[in-house]
Write an enzyme that holds these catalytic residues in place. Structure first.
Site, PDB file in Angstrom:
ATOM      1  CB  CYS A  30      30.992  42.991  44.666  1.00  0.00           C
ATOM      2  SG  CYS A  30      32.195  41.801  44.030  1.00  0.00           S
ATOM      3  CB  CYS A  33      29.728  41.940  41.403  1.00  0.00           C
ATOM      4  SG  CYS A  33      29.993  40.764  42.738  1.00  0.00           S
TER       5      CYS A  33
END
Length: 534
Positions: A30, A33
């Site tokens: 991600c 993230c």
């Protein structure tokens, strides 16, 4: 306290026991993230004495992640005594701070958000403070459900083209820029302890220390390395410009620039393209109206129908080509098989013809032999000049054809005087022809080979004594030379003779033998051997 790296589902349950805790559910693939992790680490250091903060990755939890109803990454969930109290989806640290403040204010009244939900109260308060009108999330969720229902009504065959459909639906959303931005000082989030260490202990100016931390990985070592690399830049001492911040209304893919309205579209885009670098965006994505939805669905159906028709047409062409190729190969195989069978029949016919011709020649030879035996019997009162030995029919002498039709003769144990036979060198061709006439079993060819060996040894090694003598008691001579008319006569014609007083078991080459005759005879024997059997 630092950010806790949680390594397993059991460690997560142990982490949630006891006091209030905040857990970030993240993923290694991600982009948001990865981008938000340094900020999360700074927040964990800031909240060291207030709340436990940990991070856990989806591949670590496996199927256990479904127990926490995580539908997007990153998702931040606050727990008290292991029970979820609130959550924020996306890297929204302002909402996270408000959620932490609410948890420390002892008002964990909400029972957690529904599956795929968000912290509405914190978001509404934040938007109200910034002067941005709140949106009806329920209406947006209803639109998403309607879009899914519309997709579910498509033909089953359209499933094979869902990538094209997804791409069309994503592109159909309209991006509207929103001017609810404010300037934010980027130095406010810097660690005061690191700044103090860089300025007081290491002697860097505050401005350079701030730039070093902002442009590196946020560590003292990274800041020092950046300052040393850029200390000679002309703008090293220019003031730090404030950044423009606003309300996150969508997500942006930094690799292709695509604006995505929600986390579900972000995950879909990441899975299809493999992109992992995303950031929040202030651009608002306008949802489609009912009429636009219906038109877009019809457009997708038409596109899929055209693709399906194109694929079916291409398959028809491929099928025709494959059938043509199959028929062509079948014809070629049949033609090749017929050609092979024709060649096989030719070979078999030629073999039968050769066998027939050989049988005919052998029959004629036998008839000639029988005729000669008949004449010999008539001349010798019904007797042949041969004897039956221990090895079967093994004539003791060969009947040589001279002008007087005379030759050597043995009558077993008798010692009858013989008339000496003298071979004529001019009849060498005749002798070779007689030997070559023996076709049965290849006996004539074997005799020619031995005669050639005798003559070649003398021609090639004229000084060697051993090659000048032929042992007539030798098995090869007795079985392959002696029985055939013309063989012994040929040897005698080139100069071999029975010596006086030694016996009749050897032939010795005369000292006055003509070398040219030997060479010529060798050549004739080689040619006769080459033509034998043709």
């Amino acid at each position: 306290m630092p950010l806790h790296e949680i390594e397993s589902a059991e460690a997560l349950k142990a982490f949630l026991e006891g006091s209030t805790a905040l857990v970030c559910f993240s993923a290694t693939w991600c982009g948001p993230c990865k981008a938000s992790k340094p900020t999360l680490e700074a927040l964990a250091d800031e909240m060291e004495n207030k709340i436990k903060i940990g991070i856990v990755y989806e591949h670590t939890l496996g199927d256990t992640i479904h127990e926490y109803k995580v539908r997007a990454f990153p998702t931040y969930i606050s727990f008290e005594q292991g029970i979820e109290k609130n959550r924020v989806e996306g890297a929204n640290f302002e909402g996270i701070r408000e959620m932490i403040a609410e948890s420390k204010g002892s008002s964990f009244d909400s029972a957690g958000q529904s599956l795929g939900g968000s912290n509405l109260s914190a978001r509404e308060a934040r938007l109200a403070r910034l002067g941005v009108p709140t949106t009806n999330t329920e209406d947006e969720n209803t639109d998403d459900v309607e879009m899914k229902d519309a997709k579910a009504d498509e033909e089953p065959a359209a499933a094979t083209k869902e990538d094209e459909a997804d791409a069309t639906m994503e592109n159909s959303e309209q991006c509207i820029p929103v001017d609810d931005k404010e300037e934010v000082d980027p130095t406010e989030s810097l660690d005061k302890g690191m700044l103090e260490q860089l300025t007081s202990s290491m002697g860097f100016s505050l401005l350079r220390a701030q730039k070093g931390l902002l442009n590196s990985n946020g560590s003292v070592e990274g800041a020092i390395e950046w300052i040393m690399q850029h200390q000679d830049d002309e703008d090293i001492d220019d003031p730090i410009q404030p950044k423009t911040a606003g309300v996150a209304r969508s997500f942006k893919c930094n690799e292709c620039g695509k604006i995505l309205s929600n986390m579900a579209n972000l995950e879909l885009h990441a899975n299809k393209t493999g992109h992992s670098d995303f950031e929040e965006s202030t651009t608002e994505v306008k949802p489609l109206t009912e009429e636009e939805k219906a038109a877009k669905i019809q457009e997708i159906k038409d596109l899929l129908k055209a693709k399906r028709a194109e694929r079916e047409e291409a398959e028809k062409v491929d099928n025709v080509d494959r059938e043509k190729q199959r028929r062509f190969m079948g014809k070629e195989m049949a033609k090749t098989r017929e050609e092979m069978e024709r060649e096989q029949r030719k070979r078999e016919a030629q073999q039968r013809k050769r066998e027939k011709d050989a049988f005919k020649r052998e029959r004629e030879r036998l008839r000639a032999e029988l005729a000669r035996d008949k004449l010999e019997r008539q001349k010798n009162k019904g007797k042949l000049k041969s004897a039956l030995g221990a090895d079967g029919y093994n004539p003791s002498i060969i009947q040589y054809d001279d002008q007087n039709n005379e030759g050597d003769e043995d009558t077993g144990e008798s010692a009858v005087a013989k008339k000496k036979f003298k071979a004529d060198p001019s009849k060498i061709d005749s002798y070779i022809e007689k030997v070559s006439s023996y076709r049965a079993g290849g006996d004539g060819g074997k005799c020619l080979k031995i005669l050639l060996a005798y003559v070649s040894n003398v021609v090639n090694n004229p000084e060697e004594t051993k090659f000048r003598t032929i042992n007539m008691e030798n098995k090869a001579f007795k079985n392959k030379v002696k029985p055939f008319m013309g063989a012994k006569a040929l040897l005698m014609a080139v100069g071999f003779q029975k010596p006086e007083g030694i016996g009749n078991e050897v032939l010795v080459l005369n000292d006055d033998a003509d070398h040219d005759t030997l060479v010529e005879t060798k050549t004739k024997l080689e040619k006769a051997l080459e033509n034998y059997g043709k």
